[in-house]
Scaffold this active site. Sequence first.
Site, PDB file in Angstrom:
ATOM      1  N   LYS A 137       0.837  -1.198   0.000  1.00  0.00           N
ATOM      2  CA  LYS A 137       0.000   0.000   0.000  1.00  0.00           C
ATOM      3  C   LYS A 137       0.870   1.244   0.000  1.00  0.00           C
ATOM      4  O   LYS A 137       1.902   1.291   0.681  1.00  0.00           O
ATOM      5  CB  LYS A 137      -0.916   0.015   1.224  1.00  0.00           C
ATOM      6  CG  LYS A 137      -1.969   1.123   1.172  1.00  0.00           C
ATOM      7  CD  LYS A 137      -2.374   1.601   2.545  1.00  0.00           C
ATOM      8  CE  LYS A 137      -1.352   2.578   3.134  1.00  0.00           C
ATOM      9  NZ  LYS A 137      -1.859   3.301   4.326  1.00  0.00           N
ATOM     10  N   GLU A 178      -3.582   4.345  -3.108  1.00  0.00           N
ATOM     11  CA  GLU A 178      -4.396   5.118  -2.158  1.00  0.00           C
ATOM     12  C   GLU A 178      -4.250   6.619  -2.369  1.00  0.00           C
ATOM     13  O   GLU A 178      -3.359   7.257  -1.805  1.00  0.00           O
ATOM     14  CB  GLU A 178      -4.020   4.770  -0.712  1.00  0.00           C
ATOM     15  CG  GLU A 178      -4.868   5.531   0.306  1.00  0.00           C
ATOM     16  CD  GLU A 178      -4.560   5.157   1.748  1.00  0.00           C
ATOM     17  OE1 GLU A 178      -5.169   5.768   2.652  1.00  0.00           O
ATOM     18  OE2 GLU A 178      -3.714   4.276   1.990  1.00  0.00           O
ATOM     19  N   LYS A 220      -7.735   2.311  -3.274  1.00  0.00           N
ATOM     20  CA  LYS A 220      -8.155   2.644  -1.902  1.00  0.00           C
ATOM     21  C   LYS A 220      -8.396   4.145  -1.815  1.00  0.00           C
ATOM     22  O   LYS A 220      -7.511   4.909  -1.441  1.00  0.00           O
ATOM     23  CB  LYS A 220      -7.101   2.201  -0.882  1.00  0.00           C
ATOM     24  CG  LYS A 220      -7.511   2.503   0.560  1.00  0.00           C
ATOM     25  CD  LYS A 220      -6.529   1.959   1.582  1.00  0.00           C
ATOM     26  CE  LYS A 220      -6.962   2.362   2.993  1.00  0.00           C
ATOM     27  NZ  LYS A 220      -6.100   1.779   4.046  1.00  0.00           N
TER      28      LYS A 220
END
Length: 339
Positions: A137, A178, A220
Amino acid sequence: MSVQAQRQATIAQLIQPGKGILAADESHPTIAKRFQAIGVESTEATRRAYRSIIFSTPDLGAHISGVILFEETLGQHSLDDEPMPKLLERQGIVPGIKVDKGKGPLANAPGDEITYGLDGLAERLAHYQSLGARFAKWRDVYHVSDTLPSPQAIAANAEMLARYAAICQERGVVPIVEPEVLIDGGHNIERAGEVSEAVLRAVFEALYRHRVELETMLLKPSMVTPGKDAGRASPPEVAEATLRVFRRAVPAAVPGIVFLSGGQTPEEATENLDALNRQGDQPWALSFSYGRALQEPAQHAWAGRPDNTAAAQQALYKRAKLNGLARAGRYSPELEQVD
């Protein structure tokens, strides 16, 4: 197994129906704030104890498909002396890793920020994979005002996210991309939608440039909500505004959207996810990747005391289960009162 097959297998596990991702990747300063709120000092020992307890929650894998870990946690052993990634795998949960190195001011763009960490990323990923990580991430943030984010910030952060994702995929690691549109401020939901659409369009243009395979990545993002100083929108309003933007800007090839909670309370995050999934079938799985919205009740139940282990685990399991129901549009606020 080819690197593409590795990514496909990981994606299939992460977007299973009724499950979502637990973001337990708080940096040292962030988890220190969380622990301060419950009267616990943040040390290597307390962080290890807390995360060992929540990852050991019985049947957690029934509602959690993956956990994003901080680098320290990836290399730690549980209280039972089991490597944390192995503990998660035994629960049927995929271990992941936060790989960015934090954020700072973007040069010549007052009020905007950029995320660091591309240098040495491929080498770090190889190490993380050796410890069991299968997805990663990277978070970039966008401040919102009448003038922010600047076009410069939108372009620069999109480029960072795309370069990170390409490096991950080359190694067989699934990238979670993200782009967080921050909830701070007094902007209305329309302004949040404008910024979200501009950000997402730039991100996907950059992903195309860097030949990122959309089928083996996850997005995300923030839900489209008003700034926290502008009052709360109802769950149906959030769902309508969010899907309006995402249908315009997110390609159908993306298999899943795992929303961040972004300052919402645990109940708000669940209600809004439920409202999104009540809007009918969408091109993507609509899931969750919550941090504080999943963990806050567990942290307060634990409060640093070993004899509160069962209560902390029950609190985490309850929130995971409720969000699992929200993934299918089957959540009801009345369920908050059921143990």
